[in-house]
Design an enzyme around this catalytic site. Structure first.
Site, PDB file in Angstrom:
ATOM      1  N   TYR A 119     -10.656  -0.942   4.728  1.00 40.40           N
ATOM      2  CA  TYR A 119     -10.128  -1.952   5.644  1.00 40.40           C
ATOM      3  C   TYR A 119      -9.069  -1.287   6.528  1.00 40.40           C
ATOM      4  O   TYR A 119      -7.913  -1.694   6.591  1.00 40.40           O
ATOM      5  CB  TYR A 119      -9.570  -3.172   4.905  1.00 40.40           C
ATOM      6  CG  TYR A 119      -9.712  -4.427   5.742  1.00 40.40           C
ATOM      7  CD1 TYR A 119     -10.960  -4.982   5.964  1.00 40.40           C
ATOM      8  CD2 TYR A 119      -8.612  -5.029   6.333  1.00 40.40           C
ATOM      9  CE1 TYR A 119     -11.113  -6.104   6.758  1.00 40.40           C
ATOM     10  CE2 TYR A 119      -8.757  -6.151   7.137  1.00 40.40           C
ATOM     11  CZ  TYR A 119     -10.016  -6.675   7.338  1.00 40.40           C
ATOM     12  OH  TYR A 119     -10.163  -7.798   8.132  1.00 40.40           O
TER      13      TYR A 119
ATOM     14  N   MET B 172       2.148  -1.951   9.106  1.00 39.54           N
ATOM     15  CA  MET B 172       0.704  -2.199   9.005  1.00 39.54           C
ATOM     16  C   MET B 172       0.259  -2.081   7.560  1.00 39.54           C
ATOM     17  O   MET B 172       0.694  -1.181   6.833  1.00 39.54           O
ATOM     18  CB  MET B 172      -0.052  -1.221   9.884  1.00 39.54           C
ATOM     19  CG  MET B 172       0.117  -1.558  11.330  1.00 39.54           C
ATOM     20  SD  MET B 172      -1.102  -0.714  12.345  1.00 39.54           S
ATOM     21  CE  MET B 172      -0.525  -1.235  13.957  1.00 39.54           C
TER      22      MET B 172
ATOM     23  N   HIS C 239      -3.643   3.897   8.575  1.00 35.85           N
ATOM     24  CA  HIS C 239      -4.583   4.864   7.984  1.00 35.85           C
ATOM     25  C   HIS C 239      -5.021   5.893   9.027  1.00 35.85           C
ATOM     26  O   HIS C 239      -5.130   7.085   8.744  1.00 35.85           O
ATOM     27  CB  HIS C 239      -5.858   4.168   7.494  1.00 35.85           C
ATOM     28  CG  HIS C 239      -5.659   3.161   6.413  1.00 35.85           C
ATOM     29  ND1 HIS C 239      -5.829   1.809   6.616  1.00 35.85           N
ATOM     30  CD2 HIS C 239      -5.335   3.305   5.106  1.00 35.85           C
ATOM     31  CE1 HIS C 239      -5.615   1.164   5.485  1.00 35.85           C
ATOM     32  NE2 HIS C 239      -5.313   2.041   4.547  1.00 35.85           N
TER      33      HIS C 239
END
Ligand code: PAF
Length: 278
Positions: free
Chosen positions: A29, A181, A34
């Site tokens: 996800y 995030m 990331h």
């Protein structure tokens, strides 16, 4: 980009990779946090391997394993665009075959804060990272500063078990209101999403106090709790001021200090942290 599901297939590919190799372990996800790890790995390595594995052993029995957000097709599109070479997506049965018995326990740092709130969580994280490090045999592994205690646990494991890889820590990527995030931000409803900005406000308020000369950790903790209380949808799990490596709580701030918080916004538990003295 190759997508590999079996450990033996991944190991069979290893001799063909140019060195050095960078590993980015994720639970999928993917968001910009990331992808910032993948981009950094891309600049520092000749080959980049990303793992996507929602690791069941780091979730407690009442936690969100079954509802954890997943979108493999979208993740693969992002990773293709970022130039990842290999994506390792093992099923749980591949990582933990029936009756799986072997665990990595890093004592001390894992019993505090996140470790106390989520018993067994860091044992699952350390075990799966150890397995991924052995499977991929990278020179470097990339983690986000957002999960600062996880980074401390993994760095300790790598040091204490004399592992041959460097842990690279990348700054937290934030939304425009400062919210760190996180895949779990997807759980937030629209009012909750606005309320979640309170974590960043609490941390920046703490940092502001320290920059103005406050060195009393108790006052800094109280300030974070007071800011969180201004938000009716938020409830504080912990707010602490810790030494970055050990996560032991500090009384006075005369060296490196990290403010760490865990807050529930409705049913969603979020964590964040900020260095207090740069
Ligand atoms: O930070 C995460 O996404 C996970 O804890 C990790 C490091 C991939 C281990 O499952």
């Amino acid at each position: 980009m190759e997508v590999v599901r079996k450990i033996d297939d991944l190991k069979a590919l290893r001799p063909s990779w140019p060195r050095p190799v960078g590993l980015v372990p994720t639970m999928g996800y993917l968001h910009d946090g990331h992808l910032s790890l993948v981009r950094r790995a891309r600049t520092e390595n000749a080959a980049v391997v990303v793992s996507i594995f929602v690791n069941p052993t780091q979730f407690g029995p009442s936690e969100d394993l079954s509802s954890y957000p997943r979108n493999l097709d979208r993740d693969l599109e992002f990773l293709e665009r970022e130039g990842a070479d290999v994506v390792f997506v093992p099923p749980a049965s591949e990582m933990y075959p029936g009756g799986y018995p072997t665990w990595v326990d890093v004592e001390g740092v894992t019993s505090l804060l996140e470790g106390a709130s989520r018993p067994g969580h860091f044992r699952g994280v350390a075990t799966v990272c150890n397995k991924l490090f052995n499977i991929v045999a990278a020179e470097r592994a990339y983690f986000g500063q957002k999960d600062a205690q996880q980074v401390a646990v993994i760095a300790k494991m790598v040091h204490d078990l004399n592992m041959n890889l460097d842990i690279v820590v990348i700054p937290t990527v934030r939304e425009t209101d400062g919210l760190a995030m996180s895949s779990r931000n997807a759980y937030l409803g629209s009012e909750e999403r606005v309320a979640a900005g309170v974590l960043y406000r609490a941390l920046t308020s703490a940092r502001g106090m320290c920059r103005e000369g406050c060195l009393d950790a108790a006052l800094v903790r109280k300030r974070m709790a007071d800011v969180i209380r201004t938000e009716s949808l938020a409830s504080l799990d912990y707010a602490a001021v810790v030494a970055p490596g050990s996560f032991e709580e500090l009384e006075s701030l005369d060296g490196q200090a990290l403010a760490v918080i865990a807050v529930r916004i409705g049913a969603t538990r979020l964590i964040d942290n900020m260095t207090l003295l740069d």
